[in-house]
Write an enzyme that holds these catalytic residues in place. Structure first.
Site, PDB file in Angstrom:
ATOM      1  N   ASP A 229       0.826  -1.202   0.000  1.00 53.58           N
ATOM      2  CA  ASP A 229       0.000   0.000   0.000  1.00 53.58           C
ATOM      3  C   ASP A 229       0.862   1.255   0.000  1.00 53.58           C
ATOM      4  O   ASP A 229       1.988   1.235   0.525  1.00 53.58           O
ATOM      5  CB  ASP A 229      -0.912   0.021   1.230  1.00 53.58           C
TER       6      ASP A 229
ATOM      7  N   TYR B 206       6.708  -8.191   9.014  1.00 53.91           N
ATOM      8  CA  TYR B 206       6.305  -6.794   9.123  1.00 53.91           C
ATOM      9  C   TYR B 206       6.528  -6.283  10.541  1.00 53.91           C
ATOM     10  O   TYR B 206       6.502  -7.055  11.494  1.00 53.91           O
ATOM     11  CB  TYR B 206       4.808  -6.626   8.803  1.00 53.91           C
TER      12      TYR B 206
ATOM     13  N   ASP C 185      -6.669   1.416   7.896  1.00 51.00           N
ATOM     14  CA  ASP C 185      -5.398   2.053   8.257  1.00 51.00           C
ATOM     15  C   ASP C 185      -5.643   3.540   8.496  1.00 51.00           C
ATOM     16  O   ASP C 185      -6.791   4.007   8.467  1.00 51.00           O
ATOM     17  CB  ASP C 185      -4.315   1.808   7.195  1.00 51.00           C
TER      18      ASP C 185
ATOM     19  N   ARG D  24      -3.422  -4.905   8.003  1.00 52.53           N
ATOM     20  CA  ARG D  24      -4.493  -3.964   8.391  1.00 52.53           C
ATOM     21  C   ARG D  24      -5.630  -4.720   9.070  1.00 52.53           C
ATOM     22  O   ARG D  24      -6.142  -4.317  10.118  1.00 52.53           O
ATOM     23  CB  ARG D  24      -5.052  -3.261   7.146  1.00 52.53           C
TER      24      ARG D  24
END
Length: 304
Positions: A38, A66, A80, A179
């Site tokens: 993203d 992550y 988000d 997310r």
């Protein structure tokens, strides 16, 4: 030029933007990325150059890591911080580390996720974000993903305030939406939540320490040194079952021959990377759908 260029994707750019910019810097067209990040997400984005585009899907299919931040107290349309606020609930009392760690344990292993409306998943030929931008809600497919490991990053015992945030790191399978994971963490704590920050720290075998920024890429290219930073195609396949063959058999493989599976690979699933004795990856094979004990080519990486 061919190989895998580990790019550190900056915030504010799509994965496609990164490819477009690199085409101009490197003056070559055959460039592909290995999975969408993203715009608000930074991190490791392996870029395939030249013949390496043939193995992009295998990097995409490998595991990812992550580091992110969950904010508890309100949810958003995009899950988000870029989306509009949807639901808000003031955090009452305190949230303890023990509570959060219990939630993280419950989300470890195989879990089910429903992709967010603002995502690139296709439904009836259209990407979900296209429906979302038109204000159309559609039924989304639930998928199974695997959370291999998830843990808190910061040292704290309890958090309090109308909204609270904490950082975590996660190792997961392809297709995991971090997310959505943030939203799930909030739900299990009894509050709306969203992901307020995210960075991908590993994709397949490539990590932050391997990555170059756009500025470093431009400098290396101008000095004729960029090829020294490229990872070989073989790196992208290192996690797959490996079949090492001699030069005689390599000739047949390059011509697309169906082969007898070696005993050690009979019970494996998924693709098999075929290597020469000198360590060069020349093909990807899969188990034959109708001929038991045989494997057939899925992709020839190097022809004569």
């Amino acid at each position: 030029m061919e190989g895998i260029l580990p790019l550190w994707k900056p915030k504010g750019m799509t994965s496609h933007d990164c490819v477009f910019k690199l085409r101009k810097i490197l003056r070559m067209k055959k460039i592909g990325h290995t999975g969408t990040l993203d715009p608000d997400v930074t991190g490791v984005l392996p870029i395939c150059l030249g013949r390496a585009t043939k193995v992009a899907e295998y990097i995409t299919d490998a595991g990812k890591s992550y580091e992110g931040e969950v904010t508890i107290g309100y949810s958003t349309t995009t899950e988000d911080s870029s989306g509009d606020k949807v639901e808000e609930k003031v955090v009452t009392g305190s949230i303890t580390r023990e509570q959060v760690e219990e939630v993280l344990r419950s989300l470890t292993g195989v879990i089910k996720q429903t992709p967010p409306m603002f995502s690139a998943v296709k439904v009836n030929g259209k990407r979900l974000y296209e429906y979302a931008r038109q204000g159309i809600e559609v039924e989304r497919p639930t998928r199974e993903v695997t959370i291999y490991k998830i843990e808190l990053l910061d040292e704290w015992e309890s958090l309090s305030g109308e909204q609270v945030s904490f950082r975590f790191k996660v190792d997961c399978s392809k297709g995991t939406y971090i997310r959505t994971l943030a939203v799930m963490i909030g739900e299990k704590l009894g509050y709306p939540a969203h992901m307020s920050d995210l960075s991908r720290t590993r994709s397949a075998t490539m990590t932050l320490s391997d990555c170059l920024t756009f500025e470093q890429i431009e400098e290396a290219q101008s000095k004729g040194l960029l090829e020294q930073s490229l990872r070989p195609i073989e790196d992208a396949l290192s996690y797959l079952p490996k079949y090492e063959i001699n030069d005689t058999l390599a000739m047949r493989v390059r011509n697309g021959a169906v082969l007898e599976a070696p005993p050690e690979l009979l019970l494996t699933e998924g693709p098999i990377a075929v290597f020469t004795e000198s360590g060069e990856a020349i093909a990807i094979y899969v188990h034959h759908p109708s001929k038991q004990g045989m494997i057939k080519p899925s992709k020839i990486l190097k022809v004569l």
